[in-house]
Design a protein around this motif. Structure first.
Motif, PDB file in Angstrom:
ATOM      1  N   TYR A 101      -0.418   4.338 -12.304  1.00  0.00           N
ATOM      2  CA  TYR A 101      -0.307   3.356 -11.220  1.00  0.00           C
ATOM      3  C   TYR A 101      -0.772   1.975 -11.684  1.00  0.00           C
ATOM      4  CZ  TYR A 101      -1.267   0.937  -6.844  1.00  0.00           C
ATOM      5  OH  TYR A 101      -1.303   0.001  -5.837  1.00  0.00           O
ATOM      6  N   SER A 137      -2.889   9.912 -13.342  1.00  0.00           N
ATOM      7  CA  SER A 137      -2.199   9.356 -12.175  1.00  0.00           C
ATOM      8  C   SER A 137      -2.651   7.918 -11.913  1.00  0.00           C
ATOM      9  CB  SER A 137      -2.461  10.217 -10.938  1.00  0.00           C
ATOM     10  OG  SER A 137      -1.924  11.509 -11.093  1.00  0.00           O
ATOM     11  N   ASN A 170       1.237  -1.792 -12.518  1.00  0.00           N
ATOM     12  CA  ASN A 170       0.852  -3.051 -11.889  1.00  0.00           C
ATOM     13  C   ASN A 170       0.197  -4.006 -12.892  1.00  0.00           C
ATOM     14  OD1 ASN A 170       1.157  -2.944  -8.684  1.00  0.00           O
ATOM     15  ND2 ASN A 170       0.650  -0.878  -9.420  1.00  0.00           N
TER      16      ASN A 170
END
Length: 208
Positions: free
Chosen positions: A117, A113, A121
């Motif tokens: 993320y 997870s 980015n």
């Protein structure tokens, strides 16, 4: 703990409304608390409301502003989780169950997870899971790649000082439990740790 949250965290809610970042310098028994795990009256965890940073002293806030401590210059991350604590030290492909630390089923999902993320980015992410989550790999990557973000989802341990615990003369203890230095009686666990924890001597001391 709901009672601790009621006494420590919830009285601060009125002062923290709308804030996204909190710097704290706990004293006394507050050092033993995980502020991220405290809850507001609605049951929401502190870590879901804001970023919390622990400081040794509030004077460190001035130093952080002067040095731009929280400015990330290199978007590289190293994430470790889902270590196979029971993986034999010598033969890494032979699965043998032993007594020791239990596998953490949610650790791999946690790493995945966070990796998802960060990559979204524009971070370069390296993950160490299962048989790759060894101390050797961890140290090598830190030395060679110098990531700006580390994350470990694993067990930790701490053993009381030998003088504080009375053991029978026939009781077998490992070196981690009998060391005088408290830093040697605490640590983090990587793949294959149960082999050594059970008393088997490692061949390569890098992974001890």
């Amino acid at each position: 703990n709901k009672e601790v949250s009621r006494l420590v965290w919830q009285p601060l809610q009125g002062y923290l409304s709308g804030k996204q970042c909190l710097f704290i310098s706990p004293v006394g028994l507050l050092h033993t608390l995980s502020f991220n795990a405290l809850q507001n009256k609605e049951g929401q965890y502190a870590l879901e409301e804001m970023d919390i940073h622990n400081l040794l002293t509030t004077k460190d806030i001035i130093k952080l502003k002067q040095k731009n401590e929280f400015r990330v210059t290199t978007k590289k991350a190293l994430l470790m989780g889902g270590a196979d604590y029971d993986l034999p030290y010598v033969e890494m492909k032979m699965r043998v169950r032993s007594q020791g630390f239990e596998y953490l089923p949610g650790a791999v999902q946690e790493v995945d997870s966070i990796a998802h993320y960060l990559r979204a980015n524009h971070w370069t992410v390296h993950t160490l899971t299962d048989e790759d989550a060894t101390k050797t790999n961890w140290i090598r990557f830190l030395s060679e790649e110098k990531p700006s973000l580390w994350h470990l989802a694993t067990h930790g341990y701490y053993s009381a000082a030998p003088s504080e615990v009375a053991m029978p003369s026939t009781f077998k203890q490992n070196a981690y439990e009998t060391a005088e230095d408290p830093l040697f009686r605490s640590g983090l666990l990587f793949t294959g740790c149960n082999y050594i924890w059970a008393g088997d001597a490692p061949i390569d001391m890098i992974d001890d």
